[in-house]
Design a protein around this motif. Structure first.
Motif, PDB file in Angstrom:
ATOM      1  N   LYS A 164      -1.268   6.346   2.138  1.00 16.20           N
ATOM      2  CA  LYS A 164      -1.740   7.487   1.358  1.00 16.20           C
ATOM      3  C   LYS A 164      -2.288   7.057   0.008  1.00 16.20           C
ATOM      4  O   LYS A 164      -2.249   5.894  -0.383  1.00 16.20           O
ATOM      5  CB  LYS A 164      -0.584   8.478   1.161  1.00 16.20           C
ATOM      6  CG  LYS A 164       0.055   8.923   2.471  1.00 16.20           C
ATOM      7  CD  LYS A 164       1.156   9.958   2.243  1.00 16.20           C
ATOM      8  CE  LYS A 164       1.776  10.401   3.541  1.00 16.20           C
ATOM      9  NZ  LYS A 164       3.088   9.800   3.812  1.00 16.20           N
ATOM     10  N   ASP A 165      -2.757   8.064  -0.686  1.00 21.47           N
ATOM     11  CA  ASP A 165      -3.314   7.826  -2.007  1.00 21.47           C
ATOM     12  C   ASP A 165      -2.238   7.479  -3.029  1.00 21.47           C
ATOM     13  O   ASP A 165      -2.431   6.663  -3.916  1.00 21.47           O
ATOM     14  CB  ASP A 165      -4.069   9.071  -2.454  1.00 21.47           C
ATOM     15  CG  ASP A 165      -5.357   8.708  -3.140  1.00 21.47           C
ATOM     16  OD1 ASP A 165      -5.624   9.257  -4.223  1.00 21.47           O
ATOM     17  OD2 ASP A 165      -6.077   7.841  -2.611  1.00 21.47           O
TER      18      ASP A 165
ATOM     19  N   VAL B 112       2.417   1.550  -3.681  1.00 22.13           N
ATOM     20  CA  VAL B 112       1.596   1.922  -4.833  1.00 22.13           C
ATOM     21  C   VAL B 112       0.489   2.909  -4.488  1.00 22.13           C
ATOM     22  O   VAL B 112      -0.137   3.467  -5.390  1.00 22.13           O
ATOM     23  CB  VAL B 112       1.000   0.677  -5.539  1.00 22.13           C
ATOM     24  CG1 VAL B 112       2.087  -0.324  -5.854  1.00 22.13           C
ATOM     25  CG2 VAL B 112      -0.094   0.033  -4.729  1.00 22.13           C
ATOM     26  N   GLY B 113       0.220   3.071  -3.200  1.00 18.90           N
ATOM     27  CA  GLY B 113      -0.822   4.004  -2.799  1.00 18.90           C
ATOM     28  C   GLY B 113      -2.214   3.456  -3.073  1.00 18.90           C
ATOM     29  O   GLY B 113      -2.379   2.498  -3.842  1.00 18.90           O
ATOM     30  N   SER B 114      -3.224   4.064  -2.464  1.00 19.04           N
ATOM     31  CA  SER B 114      -4.597   3.623  -2.697  1.00 19.04           C
ATOM     32  C   SER B 114      -4.929   3.740  -4.179  1.00 19.04           C
ATOM     33  O   SER B 114      -5.690   2.929  -4.718  1.00 19.04           O
ATOM     34  CB  SER B 114      -5.596   4.473  -1.912  1.00 19.04           C
ATOM     35  OG  SER B 114      -5.115   4.732  -0.637  1.00 19.04           O
ATOM     36  N   ALA B 115      -4.350   4.743  -4.832  1.00 18.10           N
ATOM     37  CA  ALA B 115      -4.627   4.941  -6.261  1.00 18.10           C
ATOM     38  C   ALA B 115      -4.133   3.746  -7.068  1.00 18.10           C
ATOM     39  O   ALA B 115      -4.786   3.300  -8.018  1.00 18.10           O
ATOM     40  CB  ALA B 115      -3.971   6.224  -6.751  1.00 18.10           C
TER      41      ALA B 115
ATOM     42  N   TRP C  27       0.835  -1.198   0.000  1.00 18.57           N
ATOM     43  CA  TRP C  27       0.000   0.000   0.000  1.00 18.57           C
ATOM     44  C   TRP C  27       0.873   1.253   0.000  1.00 18.57           C
ATOM     45  O   TRP C  27       0.610   2.225  -0.694  1.00 18.57           O
ATOM     46  CB  TRP C  27      -0.911  -0.029   1.233  1.00 18.57           C
ATOM     47  CG  TRP C  27      -2.126   0.848   1.205  1.00 18.57           C
ATOM     48  CD1 TRP C  27      -2.331   1.999   0.494  1.00 18.57           C
ATOM     49  CD2 TRP C  27      -3.321   0.634   1.953  1.00 18.57           C
ATOM     50  NE1 TRP C  27      -3.573   2.518   0.759  1.00 18.57           N
ATOM     51  CE2 TRP C  27      -4.197   1.703   1.654  1.00 18.57           C
ATOM     52  CE3 TRP C  27      -3.742  -0.326   2.869  1.00 18.57           C
ATOM     53  CZ2 TRP C  27      -5.475   1.815   2.227  1.00 18.57           C
ATOM     54  CZ3 TRP C  27      -4.997  -0.223   3.431  1.00 18.57           C
ATOM     55  CH2 TRP C  27      -5.862   0.836   3.120  1.00 18.57           C
TER      56      TRP C  27
END
Lengths: 494, 491
Positions: free
Chosen positions: B61-62, A373-376, A370
Motif C-alpha cells: 500500500k501507499d 514504509v509504504g510507497s509513500a 514496502w
C-alpha cells in the motif's frame, strides 16, 4: 573414524550449541556492523594490504575445528576489516545505507533457507514474489505482465536479450544461432557493461552490440539509433533489440524513452529498459517523468537493492508479455522437479521461468520494507536523494576547485577536484595528465584514513573524475558538507 | 521534506532500529531456527494458494504499517514456510541447518557488499581465494587453478560451456557463433537440466546437446560416448560428466571419460554439484576417481556440506587467466588500472555478473568451525544412513528399491497391500504410478515429513529419499518408512 551403525542412533549436531553461537554472533553483528557501521564517529573502512590482511585473518582451512570463542573473534575480525557500506560517508557504489525492515527480511530469508522453484518448497514466497512484481509493474504502467527476480541486473539484462531473440526466432532455443542471420543489439556507450557481457555469453558476440551516439549529458540520440538500425539492416544483419538505460552508471543519464520507443515501434524491435539504477524514480511523482514512456517498453530491469536500499541482491526483470514467453523460452520441464501430477495447481511452480535451478528468495526483503514504509515512504527516500544531490551541486558551484562535468539529471554528481596548484593552468600541455593523477591519490588517502569512500573513473576522453552517488536515507547535509571539506583536505597539497 | 531528518524505516535513531532488529531476531531464532529444527514440530503448515494469500495480507500500500504488524508479518512468513532445516525434510538435495553457515549468512547480509573489487570486499575476496584453493587440493590439482562462486550450479555449468567454447575459438567472444561449425555438447541422459538450459542460453541450441546413454545404474557408458564423439557433421567440443546425478545419485566413470576426452581434445567438465561432497571423505572419494584430470568442476557446497543457499563453486584447471579473458569487459568505472593496490585482486571481470554476493564466506566459516575431519565424518555418516535405509527397505514388505544406492539418494517404491499380489505388468505400473502423489499430498497436509517423488525413464513414480543432515538419525529413517505405510496402506 568410520561411523558404526550404533552412531546412527543419535543426531550428530547439537542444536543447543548452534543456537547459542547464533545468539552470541548476532550480538557482535549488531554492535560491530550495524551500530558502529553507521556511526559517523567510526571509520568507513579499515584499510590493509592484501598480504597483511591475509595474515591477520588466518585464512587457512584445517583438519580440526575451533572453539566458539575463536569463531566469535573471527566474526569480529570479518566485521572490522570489511567496508561499512551503510556508513553515512560511503558513496562509492550505487548502493548504500541500510533499511532495518529489509534487513530483518534478509535475515529471515537466510534463516528459512529455501529455493523459489516450486510452491511446495516455498509457498509463501511464490505468492509474495508475484505480489511484489505486480506492484512494480503497476509503477511501470502495466496492469498485467510477467517477470521474476534475478541474481543481479546483469542477469536481468541477459534475460531480456534471450526473450527478444526467442520471440523473433523461437527455433533458436533448439537450433541455436549458427543457422540464423547475424543479430544485432543497440545500446549506448554509457550503458552498463552487462549488455556486452551478455552478448558474448549468449553467442551474439560483442561486435554485434552496436553503439549509438549520446549527447553531452550521456543520453542516447534517437536519430542516431534510427540511422544505425538502418545501416545494420543494409549490411544484412537483423536488428532485434534496443537496450536503453534509465540512469546510466557513471553520469546517471536517462535515455529519452518515448522517442526511442518510436524508433523501436517503427522497426519492430524489442525495447528493453535497463532501469537497474534509475528505476526507483518511478516511486516519485516529482521525478518519474525521467522515465516517461517506459510503459511502451517490452521489458524493464530494476534493482531495488540500489536506490531503494533493499540490500544485495534484489533485482527484478519485469515483462509486458502475457503469453508465458518467459516460461516457454526457458523451460526444460525436468520431471524430478516439475511433476505434472502434483496435488496443487502446478502453474505455481515458477522455477522453469528461470535459467537457474535453485533461486534465492530475494522478494521478502523488498516486500517487508514496502509493507513497513509504504510507497509513500519509498517516494520520500527517492525525493530526498535528489535534494541532497541538488545541495551538493549548489555547494560545488560556490566552492573553488570543484568542477562539475555537467548538470546532473539524477543523483550521480560527477566532478573534478582541481587542487590549488593546477587552478588556472588549463591551457598547460600536461594539465590533463596531472589532473588524471589527482583522484587516485585522494582515493588512496581517504581509504587509508578511512574517512569516506567515493568512486572515480575516466569517461571517454575525460580524465579521472569523482562520482558521488547519493542515495542513503541515513545521509544528511552535514555529511555532504563533510564530503566537500574532506576532498579539499585530502587534495589541497597535490 | 526536511533533508535533515532520516526517512521512515531508515532510522537515524539507532535505539529504535536496534530494538526492532532485536525483536525480529528473537522471532527468527525462536520460530525459524529453534522450532523449525524440532522434530516434534511440523515440517510444513500446508495451505492452498487462495487460503495462503488471505492469511498473508500481501498487498502493498501507499502507507506503512506499524512495527507490531511488521513483526507479525515475519511470524506469518515463518509459520507458513516449509522448514527445510527440519530433521524430516528430505525433499531436495539440500537439508538441515548448519549454524556456522547461518551466522556467516547473517554477517553477509549485515555487511551488505559486493565481491567485484578488493576495495569493496577485502575480507571476502581473500576468503574466496583460500576456499577455492583448498577445494582444488581436494580435487587433486597440484598446480592449482582458477574459479569463483556463482549464483547456483546451473550458472557454474554454463561457465564451463562458455570457457570450452572460448578455448576452442576465442573469436566467438567478439563475432558470435554465426556461420560457425556445428558445435555439439555431450552429456549423459541422467545429467542435470541446466546443461540443456546452457545450450539454449549460450546460443548452441538444445538439439546440439547429444545425450549419451547411461547403464542401469545411471552411469554414462563410455563406449557410447566414443560413438557420439565420432559422428559426422558436428564438432564435439565439450563433455559434461555428472558426479552424483540428481535422481539416482549415480557417478559417471570420470577416468574412462577423461581418456576419451584427452584423445579427442575435448573439454571435460564435471558437474559435481551434488556429489562433490564425497571429496572430503577418504572412504568415498573414489566415486570421483579421475577428477584431477578434468578441465572444470562445478561443486555446490550448499548441498551435502550444508552451507546455506547459495554456495556454488566453479573451478577451472587453468593458470592462464582464461576465466578473466573469456568474460572481461574492462569497465573503467569499476576496474580502474591506476588503483593504489594490486588490481589482480579485483575478481569482478571473471564473472558475467556485476554485483556478486560473497557466498564463499558461508562455507569458510563452517570449515573453520568444524574442520575437515568433522566434514568427512558428516559425509560418511550420511552415506552410512543411506545404506541403513536401503537395508531396511529390503527387509520391509511393500517397499522395493529402484537400485542399490551408490551415494545418498535412496530411490524406492511403496507398494500398498492391494497391489502386492498383482503380477508384474504395465497395469501394475500404471496403478503404482498413482500411489506416490497421493502419499505426498497426505504427508504435506499432515506436515509430518517431505519427500520427493518422480517418474524416471519408463519407471513409474517412485520416492527419492535424500540423506544429508547430521541431525537425522536411524529413528527418523524408520519413521519415514512407517509413515509412508501409514499414509498409503489404504490405497
Amino acid at each position: 573414524m568410520e561411523p558404526t551403525t550404533g552412531d546412527l542412533t543419535d543426531p550428530l549436531i547439537n542444536h543447543a550449541d548452534g543456537q547459542l553461537f547464533l545468539h552470541e554472533a548476532f550480538k557482535i553483528i549488531v554492535e560491530e556492523v550495524l551500530c558502529k557501521g553507521t556511526d559517523v564517529k567510526e571509520k568507513v573502512c579499515e584499510w590493509r594490504e592484501p598480504e597483511e590482511l591475509a595474515r591477520l585473518l588466518d585464512l587457512e582451512l584445517r583438519e580440526k575445528g575451533e572453539p566458539q570463542e575463536n569463531l566469535l573473534q573471527r566474526v569480529r575480525d570479518v566485521a572490522k576489516y570489511s567496508i561499512k557500506t551503510s556508513h553515512p560517508r560511503f558513496f562509492n557504489q550505487q548502493f548504500a545505507g541500510v533499511d532495518y525492515h529489509s534487513l530483518a527480511g534478509r535475515f529471515l530469508s537466510e534463516a528459512l533457507n529455501t529455493n523459489l522453484f516450486t510452491y511446495e518448497v516455498a509457498p509463501v514466497f511464490v505468492l509474495m514474489e508475484a505480489e511484489v512484481l505486480r506492484g512494480l509493474r503497476a509503477l511501470v504502467g502495466w496492469t498485467e505482465g510477467d517477470g521474476l527476480f534475478c541474481p543481479g541486473g546483469s542477469t536481468s539484462n541477459m534475460y531480456a536479450m534471450n526473450l527478444a531473440r526467442y520471440r523473433l526466432y523461437p527455433e533458436v532455443k533448439s537450433q541455436g544461432l549458427r543457422s540464423l542471420p547475424q543479430l544485432t543489439v543497440f545500446t549506448s556507450p554509457e550503458s552498463h557493461y552487462s549488455v556486452k557481457k551478455g552478448a558474448a555469453f549468449m553467442g551474439f558476440g560483442m561486435d554485434n552490440v552496436i553503439l549509438v551516439k549520446v549527447d553531452d549529458g550521456g543520453r542516447m540520440i534517437p536519430e542516431d539509433l534510427d540511422e544505425k538500425i538502418e545501416l545494420s539492416k543494409s549490411q544484412g544483419a537483423v536488428p532485434f533489440l534496443v537496450s536503453c538505460t534509465s540512469g546510466t552508471t557513471v553520469q546517471g543519464a536517462f535515455d529519452p524513452l518515448d522517442l526511442i520507443a518510436d524508433v523501436c515501434d517503427k522497426h519492430k524491435l524489442w525495447l528493453h529498459v535497463d532501469a537497474a539504477w534509475g528505476g526507483s524514480v518511478l516511486f516519485s511523482k516529482k521525478h518519474s517523468h525521467l522515465m516517461k514512456g517506459v510503459h511502451r517498453a517490452n521489458s524493464v530491469a530494476w534493482n531495488p537493492h540500489k536506490m531503494l536500499v533493499a540490500g544485495l541482491q534484489c533485482s527484478v526483470l519485469l515483462l509486458k508479455d502475457t503469453t508465458d514467453l518467459l516460461k516457454k523460452c526457458h523451460c526444460a520441464n525436468a520431471t524430478y522437479l516439475f511433476q505434472q501430477d502434483k496435488f496443487y495447481d502446478v502453474n505455481l511452480d515458477i522455477g522453469d521461468k528461470s535459467v537457474q535451478c535453485s533461486r534465492k528468495v530475494d522478494c521478502l526483503k523488498l516486500w517487508l520494507m514496502w509493507k513497513a514504509v509504504g510507497s509513500a515512504g519509498l517516494e520520500q527516500r527517492v525525493d530526498k536523494a535528489f535534494l541532497h544531490a541538488r545541495y551538493v551541486v549548489d555547494q560545488m558551484k560556490k566552492r573553488e576547485g570543484f568542477q562539475l562535468l555537467g548538470d546532473p539529471q539524477f543523483v550521480n554528481v560527477c566532478f573534478w577536484f582541481i587542487p590549488p596548484s593546477l587552478r588556472g593552468k588549463e591551457k598547460n600541455a600536461d594539465y590533463q595528465n596531472k589532473l588524471a593523477k589527482v583522484a587516485p591519490v585522494i582515493k588512496e588517502r581517504m581509504m587509508k584514513q578511512g574517512t569516506m569512500m567515493v568512486g572515480y573513473q575516466p569517461l571517454g576522453d575525460r580524465v579521472n573524475f569523482f562520482r558521488i552517488t547519493i542515495l542513503s536515507p541515513l545521509v544528511s547535509q552535514k555529511d555532504m558538507d563533510f564530503f566537500l571539506d574532506e576532498i579539499e583536505r585530502l587534495g589541497n597539497d597535490l | 521534506i526536511n533533508p535533515e531528518k532520516g526517512s521512515p524505516g531508515a532510522a537515524e535513531d539507532m535505539e529504535a532500529a536496534e530494538s526492532f532488529i532485536q525483536q525480529a531476531m528473537e522471532i527468527i531464532l525462536q520460530e525459524a531456527v529453534k522450532k523449525a529444527t524440532n522434530v516434534k514440530e511440523k515440517v510444513c503448515e500446508w495451505r492452498s494458494p487462495e487460503q495462503l494469500k488471505e492469511l498473508l495480507d500481501l498487498e502493498l500500500k501507499d502507507t506503512g504499517e506499524s512495527e507490531s504488524k511488521i513483526l507479525q508479518c515475519c511470524r506469518d512468513a515463518i509459520r507458513y514456510s516449509v522448514k527445510t532445516g527440519h530433521p524430516r525434510f528430505f525433499n531436495q538435495l539440500f537439508a538441515g541447518m548448519e549454524p556456522h553457515s547461518m551466522v556467516a549468512s547473517f554477517i553477509i547480509e549485515a555487511i551488505k557488499t559486493s565481491q567485484y573489487t578488493y576495495e569493496m570486499a577485502p575480507v571476502f575476496t581473500l576468503i574466496e581465494d583460500v576456499l577455492l584453493k583448498t577445494m582444488m587440493k581436494l580435487i587433486g590439482w597440484e598446480e592449482g587453478g582458477d574459479g569463483l562462486f556463482n549464483p547456483g550450479g546451473s550458472m557454474s555449468n554454463m561457465y564451463a560451456v562458455n570457457l570450452a567454447r572460448y578455448r576452442y575459438c576465442p573469436d566467438f567472444k567478439e563475432i558470435g557463433i554465426y556461420a560457425s561449425p556445428r558445435l555439439v555438447m555431450l552429456t549423459s541422459q541422467e545429467c542435470h537440466y541446466s546443461i540443456a538450459k546452457a545450450a539454449a542460453l549460450l546460443g548452441f541450441g538444445t538439439k546440439n546437446v547429444y545425450v549419451v546413454p547411461s547403464d542401469n545404474r545411471g552411469k554414462m557408458i563410455p563406449s557410447a560416448l566414443c560413438t557420439h564423439v565420432s559422428l559426422q557433421g558436428a564438432v564435439p567440443f565439450f563433455v559434461n560428466a555428472t558426479a552424483g546425478t540428481t535422481v539416482l545419485g549415480a557417478f559417471d566413470p570420470i577416468d574412462e571419460i577423461a581418456n576419451i576426452c584427452e584423445k579427442h581434445n575435448l573439454w571435460l567438465h564435471v558437474d559435481a554439484c551434488w556429489g562433490g561432497g564425497a571429496l572430503v571423505s577418504k572412504k568415498h572419494k573414489h566415486l570421483l576417481k579421475g577428477i584431477q584430470r578434468v578441465n572444470s568442476v562445478a561443486w555446490n557446497l550448499h548441498k551435502m556440506l550444508m552451507a546455506t543457499l547459495q554456495c556454488s563453486a566453479f573451478l577451472v584447471r587453468d593458470k592462464s587467466c582464461l576465466l578473466q579473458r573469456c568474460h572481461c569487459a574492462g569497465a573503467s568505472y569499476l576496474f580502474q588500472q591506476d588503483k593504489f593496490y594490486d588490481v589482480s585482486y579485483d575478481t569482478g571481470d571473471k564473472s558475467v555478473q556485476c554485483s556478486r554476493k560473497p557466498d564463499a564466506f558461508k562455507f569458510w566459516l563452517v570449515w573453520k568451525a568444524v574442520g575437515t575431519r568433522e566434514l568427512e565424518y558428516r559425509v560418511d555418516r550420511a552415506l552410512a544412513l543411506a545404506r541403513y535405509l536401503a537395508q531396511e527397505i529390503k527387509k520391509r514388505e511393500g517397499f522395493r528399491l529402484v537400485i542399490e544406492p551408490e551415494f545418498a539418494n535412496v530411490c524406492f517404491w511403496y507398494i500398498p497391500p492391494s497391489l502386492r499380489n498383482l503380477p508384474e505388468s504395465p497395469e501394475l505400473w500404471k496403478k503404482l504410478h498413482t500411489v506416490a502423489p497421493v502419499v505426498k499430498e497426505r504427508m504435506m497436509k499432515k506436515g509430518s515429513m517431505m519427500i520427493g517423488y518422480q517418474k524416471h525413464g519408463d519407471k513409474p513414480n517412485f520416492f527419492r529419499m535424500v540423506v544429508i543432515s547430521p541431525q537425522v538419525s536411524k529413528q527418523d529413517l524408520d519413521f519415514v518408512l512407517d509413515e509412508i505405510h501409514r499414509l498409503g496402506k489404504d490405497l
